[in-house]
Scaffold this motif. Structure first.
Motif, PDB file in Angstrom:
ATOM      1  N   ASP A 137      44.293  42.976  54.884  1.00 12.29           N
ATOM      2  CA  ASP A 137      44.428  43.462  53.839  1.00 12.29           C
ATOM      3  C   ASP A 137      44.969  42.195  52.748  1.00 12.29           C
ATOM      4  OD1 ASP A 137      43.640  44.909  51.760  1.00 12.29           O
ATOM      5  OD2 ASP A 137      45.670  45.574  51.696  1.00 12.29           O
ATOM      6  N   ASP A 187      40.218  47.579  44.000  1.00 11.84           N
ATOM      7  CA  ASP A 187      39.306  48.452  44.898  1.00 11.84           C
ATOM      8  C   ASP A 187      38.635  49.668  44.482  1.00 11.84           C
ATOM      9  OD1 ASP A 187      42.841  47.568  46.986  1.00 11.84           O
ATOM     10  OD2 ASP A 187      40.898  45.871  46.168  1.00 11.84           O
ATOM     11  N   GLU A 246      36.599  46.141  55.142  1.00  9.95           N
ATOM     12  CA  GLU A 246      35.445  46.819  54.085  1.00  9.95           C
ATOM     13  C   GLU A 246      34.682  48.176  54.027  1.00  9.95           C
ATOM     14  OE1 GLU A 246      35.979  42.736  51.125  1.00  9.95           O
ATOM     15  OE2 GLU A 246      33.733  43.334  51.950  1.00  9.95           O
ATOM     16  N   ALA A 257      38.475  50.153  49.652  1.00  7.53           N
ATOM     17  CA  ALA A 257      38.814  48.624  50.173  1.00  7.53           C
ATOM     18  C   ALA A 257      37.775  47.793  49.475  1.00  7.53           C
ATOM     19  CB  ALA A 257      38.130  48.933  51.637  1.00  7.53           C
TER      20      ALA A 257
END
Length: 454
Positions: free
Chosen positions: A234, A249, A323, A329
């Motif tokens: 991440d 996000d 993702e 995300a």
């Protein structure tokens, strides 16, 4: 049978209202490290499996990874000596959040769920080894990271160490770096923060310090402010995309939501890089590397630099998988490869982008780059973010201008003529003739306005 099934469903409905259901939903929100389903890994199984080292429970104990376990123990001993952190205190602190650590994993077998001590030993052993690797690479940049000379000197391994020595770094460390970016091979950020809390520079936030170490390892710089992160992958994703945290996000927007109904179809049309150039659009590399830096303005398409090598496929497949699976995300990386897969259709497209510095190709051939983007773009749903939609719409509106269409036809015909195609010359003649007739028609149309008596 039907009655039993109805009773069972009714019970499930009642359970959904109790505390048990609430706890399960809370666990869902904590998940950040996923066991990938077959529909994802079937693209390339090796791209998601570690080659030399395991981090966390998913691949722990696999035969080909066992040789690294001895090196982990040696790294743990050196870490404790240098930091002077009592192992028992580390265990006690992690015990307080052990359930959160377990909940970070999408799927955790009963062995790890029931044996908390074994789970914590794994977190500490793997976490210390990961930090030692990050320290080793970053020690040349300690001034930027706020390290004192004393701490630099304290980080020493034997010159013949099989992992932490200059010679082995060129070989083994590249594999470790690649394995550290696998989605199934992550450690919860809480583990790294707890381990680094007692040794990071004064007035430095533990999360920020881990972020800096990670960015230094993967991007050779301290990187942008990435804020709170879930794990190393991440951190890398937020460092690559380089967008302000205010874009945040979770802002997934369908193209049909970004544009009104009259123009939304323009955001679905992607043409090749050659066609974009034939329309008179110029390519320019963004000053800062990063996926979301794509932009289009005044006939110039700005694209980030992408270095394509043997690790590109694995790294970005894992980013796309993250993702896809993690709610909130975002989809900057996925949208980027959707766009690039659309404009790269031939060797000519690759050569063109490479000549403009958009792609640095370290693979064997240009065809290998095409195959890479086709793989990365496979099974991607059309769900680009607002930036990509705006770029696609801008390009297509630009190409729809009459004078641009004439130019594009002429450029296409000229391109064919360079391949000694006799029909290309005929196409050029017709393109010139069509353009001339259009000018004559325009002149006759506006002439009465300026000369009314005639």
């Amino acid at each position: 049978m039907a009655a039993d099934w109805v009773i069972e469903i009714n019970k499930e409905g009642k359970r959904s209202e109790d505390e048990t259901s609430t706890r399960v939903e809370c666990q869902w929100k904590k998940r950040s490290i996923y066991k990938l389903p077959a529909c994802v890994t079937d693209l390339n199984k090796n791209a998601y499996r570690p080659q030399v080292v395991s981090f966390g429970p998913y691949h722990h104990g696999e035969e080909h990874l066992m040789p690294m376990e001895e090196h982990k123990k040696r790294a743990l001993v050196n870490f404790l000596k240098r930091t002077k952190m009592p192992l028992q205190i580390i265990f006690d602190n992690l015990t307080k959040v052990v359930q959160d650590l377990k909940d970070s994993y999408d799927v955790l077998s009963d062995v790890w769920q029931s044996d908390t001590e074994r789970f914590l030993r794994l977190m500490v052993l793997d976490g210390c080894f990961m930090l030692e690797v990050l320290y080793y690479y970053a020690k040349m940049n300690f001034k930027d990271l706020g390290y004192s000379d004393e701490k630099i000197d304290s980080f020493r391994y034997d010159p013949s160490d099989p992992i932490f020595c200059a010679k082995r770094m060129l070989h083994v460390m590249n594999y470790i770096r690649r394995d550290m970016l696998l989605l199934e091979n992550q450690l919860p950020m809480q583990v790294l923060i707890e381990l680094v809390a007692g040794i990071c520079p004064e007035k430095e936030n533990a999360q920020d310090f881990v972020n800096k170490l990670t960015c230094c390892w993967f991007t050779k710089s301290t990187g942008p402010d990435t804020g709170e992160c879930l794990h190393v992958l991440d951190i890398f994703r937020k460092g690559v995309r380089r967008v302000p945290l205010s874009h945040t996000d979770g802002q997934r927007e369908h193209a049909t939501h970004v544009h009104d109904d009259s123009v939304h179809h323009d955001s679905h049309i992607i043409v090749s890089a050659m066609e974009i150039q034939e329309a008179g659009i110029r390519f320019k590399v963004c000053k800062n590397e990063g996926v979301p830096e794509i932009s289009f303005k005044d006939g110039v398409l700005h694209l980030p630099l992408l270095c394509v090598d043997d690790t590109t496929e694995s790294v970005f497949l894992n980013l796309i998988a993250f993702e896809r699976l993690h709610v909130g995300a975002g989809n900057e990386v996925t949208s980027y490869f959707y766009f690039m897969n659309g404009i790269i259709n031939s060797v000519e497209d690759v050569v063109l982008l490479q000549s403009h510095g958009v792609i640095h190709n370290a693979l064997k051939s240009h065809k290998a780059v095409i195959e890479l983007f086709k793989l990365l773009g496979k099974d991607i749903m059309f769900e680009p973010n607002k930036t990509i939609c705006s770029v696609l719409q801008g390009i297509n509106e630009y190409r729809n201008k009459p004078w641009v269409q004439y130019r594009e036809k002429f450029a296409h015909a000229y391109h064919l003529s360079t391949q000694w195609n006799p029909w290309a010359y005929i196409s050029i003649i017709f393109a010139i003739l069509l353009f001339t007739l259009t000018l004559v028609q325009t002149a006759y149309t506006i002439s009465p306005y300026y000369h009314p008596n005639k």
